[in-house]
Motif scaffolding. Structure first.
Motif, PDB file in Angstrom:
ATOM      1  N   VAL A   1       5.296  10.546   2.545  1.00  0.00           N
ATOM      2  CA  VAL A   1       4.714   9.322   1.990  1.00  0.00           C
ATOM      3  C   VAL A   1       4.778   8.240   3.060  1.00  0.00           C
ATOM      4  O   VAL A   1       5.660   8.250   3.927  1.00  0.00           O
ATOM      5  N   ALA A   2       3.820   7.328   2.981  1.00  0.00           N
ATOM      6  CA  ALA A   2       3.834   6.144   3.838  1.00  0.00           C
ATOM      7  C   ALA A   2       3.740   4.937   2.921  1.00  0.00           C
ATOM      8  O   ALA A   2       2.916   4.912   1.997  1.00  0.00           O
ATOM      9  N   LEU A   3       4.612   3.954   3.138  1.00  0.00           N
ATOM     10  CA  LEU A   3       4.645   2.755   2.298  1.00  0.00           C
ATOM     11  C   LEU A   3       4.566   1.537   3.201  1.00  0.00           C
ATOM     12  O   LEU A   3       5.301   1.447   4.194  1.00  0.00           O
ATOM     13  N   LEU A   4       3.679   0.622   2.848  1.00  0.00           N
ATOM     14  CA  LEU A   4       3.601  -0.618   3.608  1.00  0.00           C
ATOM     15  C   LEU A   4       4.308  -1.692   2.783  1.00  0.00           C
ATOM     16  O   LEU A   4       3.895  -1.987   1.652  1.00  0.00           O
TER      17      LEU A   4
ATOM     18  N   LYS B   1       0.863  -1.188   0.000  1.00  0.00           N
ATOM     19  CA  LYS B   1       0.000   0.000   0.000  1.00  0.00           C
ATOM     20  C   LYS B   1       0.896   1.232   0.000  1.00  0.00           C
ATOM     21  O   LYS B   1       2.036   1.161   0.491  1.00  0.00           O
ATOM     22  N   MET B   2       0.379   2.346  -0.500  1.00  0.00           N
ATOM     23  CA  MET B   2       1.142   3.593  -0.351  1.00  0.00           C
ATOM     24  C   MET B   2       0.198   4.787  -0.332  1.00  0.00           C
ATOM     25  O   MET B   2      -0.876   4.756  -0.930  1.00  0.00           O
ATOM     26  N   ASN B   3       0.626   5.807   0.369  1.00  0.00           N
ATOM     27  CA  ASN B   3      -0.212   6.991   0.532  1.00  0.00           C
ATOM     28  C   ASN B   3       0.706   8.201   0.687  1.00  0.00           C
ATOM     29  O   ASN B   3       1.888   8.058   1.022  1.00  0.00           O
ATOM     30  N   PHE B   4       0.161   9.386   0.423  1.00  0.00           N
ATOM     31  CA  PHE B   4       0.945  10.587   0.727  1.00  0.00           C
ATOM     32  C   PHE B   4       0.076  11.569   1.482  1.00  0.00           C
ATOM     33  O   PHE B   4      -1.155  11.467   1.489  1.00  0.00           O
ATOM     34  N   TYR B   5       0.730  12.528   2.105  1.00  0.00           N
ATOM     35  CA  TYR B   5       0.015  13.603   2.779  1.00  0.00           C
ATOM     36  C   TYR B   5       0.773  14.901   2.535  1.00  0.00           C
ATOM     37  O   TYR B   5       2.013  14.913   2.538  1.00  0.00           O
ATOM     38  N   ALA B   6       0.028  15.959   2.286  1.00  0.00           N
ATOM     39  CA  ALA B   6       0.650  17.283   2.134  1.00  0.00           C
ATOM     40  C   ALA B   6      -0.151  18.262   2.974  1.00  0.00           C
ATOM     41  O   ALA B   6      -1.371  18.103   3.127  1.00  0.00           O
TER      42      ALA B   6
ATOM     43  N   SER C   1       9.409  11.686   5.098  1.00  0.00           N
ATOM     44  CA  SER C   1       8.699  12.920   5.424  1.00  0.00           C
ATOM     45  C   SER C   1       9.677  14.080   5.593  1.00  0.00           C
ATOM     46  O   SER C   1      10.676  13.952   6.306  1.00  0.00           O
ATOM     47  N   ASP C   2       9.375  15.191   4.939  1.00  0.00           N
ATOM     48  CA  ASP C   2      10.283  16.338   5.033  1.00  0.00           C
ATOM     49  C   ASP C   2       9.590  17.659   4.741  1.00  0.00           C
ATOM     50  O   ASP C   2       8.565  17.699   4.057  1.00  0.00           O
TER      51      ASP C   2
ATOM     52  N   ASN D   1       0.066  11.531   9.468  1.00  0.00           N
ATOM     53  CA  ASN D   1      -1.163  11.724   8.688  1.00  0.00           C
ATOM     54  C   ASN D   1      -1.157  10.860   7.426  1.00  0.00           C
ATOM     55  O   ASN D   1      -2.198  10.349   7.018  1.00  0.00           O
ATOM     56  N   ALA D   2       0.013  10.691   6.810  1.00  0.00           N
ATOM     57  CA  ALA D   2       0.098   9.850   5.597  1.00  0.00           C
ATOM     58  C   ALA D   2      -0.209   8.394   5.945  1.00  0.00           C
ATOM     59  O   ALA D   2      -0.910   7.697   5.200  1.00  0.00           O
TER      60      ALA D   2
END
Ligand code: CAA
Length: 390
Positions: A158-161, A7-12, A138-139, A57-58
């Motif tokens: 980004v978050a990656l599983l 899975k992958m997601n991002f947050y801004a 995250s940066d 949050n991501a």
């Protein structure tokens, strides 16, 4: 055993500045920013968001209870961490409610951190096929107001599983990597802004790409025609294009067209968020998969990671059956639609706001920030985080 991105997601953050307006304020032709550099909008992190909250949050939107039970390793890649000792991952571990039987670390090598995390995760899953690893990148990119780097700032995570039998991308075994001590971009511990030799950084990004691409071809026996798309670390969207151009002639005309069209789709999210440093390559992968609807399972995607200083790596993955089900395209569209534009003056005021560094207390107004997880203040040098959903 297949191992890769399940899975992958991002947050801004919810704020952005328009690059045309920033150009006017800086007395620069807007085409320089939107065409020459290739950025339309730049995400602005309010003081209530830092690299911890962006990553949390991501991951929050991505994980279900079953994932949380299986995660036993959290790897947090960042070059804008909040503490020189404690891992940012430990805060995220608590904010997400992960199980205590977890190994948690922070890794750093400029924008290469998340890639290092993925490779470490692959080794961990090889030894523990039933576990899952949460890799975070995250940066908040800060060069300073009125600097040449200003147009290439941004913020996000980004978050990656990473798991066995991944739902999105199975990583292939061949990979080529390279390290050389170069002062193209660095941030001494006493500075909250990056120092950069812009021209050198551009040159080295391309030199490292050519180097690892050549080494990868030698190891794998594959060539450009074997790729459906190549995603790049994108400090700004023109950068990956400059690197791709140097090898494009190796491909047939049809493949050149395909790679260029897919490159364009892979840059759209980054074009509207800016540089998110270690998450940038994976934001580009998300952009490609969510926007290019022609991609089919079995397609090979190349990934070029570059972390100034410098380390580069080229590696690859194969899209898996049903990968579209794992994407959060609508959710991301809503995130973009809900963002709020700030003026250049408002952006400058946000940029200058800092937390006290003398141990004094500061409470922050988190009602202004729609994010579920926020930084609510600092007390006795301890950051206070809130998960509004708890
Ligand atoms: N219309 C269209 N294009 C225009 C233009 C106009 N009116 N005016 C200028 N341009 C073009 C220029 O021709 C140039 O294009 P090319 O690079 O293709 O030649 C482009 O706009 C940029 O112009 P300059 O080179 O004059 O820009 P600059 O020197 O002011 O700054 C920068 C550019 C060096 C990238 C600077 O923003 C910077 O230092 N950024 C931070 C460092 C960075 O991102 N480096 C990338 C590699 S390092 C890395 O990848 C790690 C990381 O994340 C930091």
């Amino acid at each position: 055993m297949k191992i890769g991105i399940d899975k992958m997601n991002f947050y801004a953050p919810h704020l952005f500045v328009d690059m045309n307006k920033l150009a006017v304020a800086r007395n620069v032709d807007p085409d320089k920013f939107t065409i020459g550099i290739g950025q339309d909008k730049m995400a602005i992190a309010p003081i209530t968001q830092d690299s911890v909250t962006l990553a949390a949050n991501a991951a929050l939107d991505m994980l279900n209870e079953e994932d949380k039970k299986q995660i036993d390793f959290v790897i947090f890649g960042t070059e804008t961490g909040v503490d020189s000792s404690k891992s940012a991952g430990v805060y995220v571990h608590e904010l997400l409610g992960l199980k205590p039987q977890t190994r948690t670390v922070e890794v750093k090598q400029a924008c290469f951190g998340a890639t290092a995390g993925i490779q470490m995760a692959k080794g961990h899953i090889t030894l523990n096929p039933d576990s899952k690893v949460l890799v975070l990148g995250s940066d908040i990119a800060r060069y300073g107001l009125n600097t040449p780097g200003e147009a290439t700032q941004g913020a996000g995570a980004v978050a990656l599983l990473i798991s066995a039998d991944p739902g999105i991308l199975a990583l292939e075994d061949n990979s080529a990597y390279f390290t050389s001590d170069i002062m193209d971009f660095w941030r001494p511990v006493y500075s909250d802004k990056a120092f950069v030799d812009g021209k050198l950084s551009n040159e080295q990004y391309i030199a490292f790409f050519k180097n690892v691409w050549k080494a990868y071809k030698g190891k794998s026996g594959l060539e450009l025609n074997d790729f459906e798309a190549i995603c790049f670390h994108l400090p700004y969207t023109k950068m990956g294009y400059k690197a791709l151009k140097t090898v494009l002639e190796e491909a047939s005309e049809e493949v050149q067209e395909r790679l260029l069209a897919n490159y364009k789709e892979s840059t759209q999210y980054n074009r509207n968020i800016g540089n998110i440093y270690t998450g940038s390559l994976y934001l580009s992968l998300i952009s490609l998969l969510e926007r290019q609807t022609d991609l089919e399972p079995g397609a090979r995607i190349g990934l070029y990671s570059y972390g100034s200083g410098a380390v580069g790596e080229f590696f690859t993955g194969i899209l898996q059956d049903g990968f579209r089900k794992q994407l959060a395209t609508e959710h991301h569209q809503k995130l973009f639609d809900a963002r709020k534009e700030v003026s250049v003056a408002e952006y400058e005021a946000i940029f200058e706001k800092t937390l006290p560094s003398d141990g004094s207390k500061m409470e922050l107004d988190i009602e202004e920030d729609p994010s579920t997880i926020c930084l609510s203040g600092i007390t006795e040098d301890k950051r206070q985080y809130v998960n509004k959903a708890k």
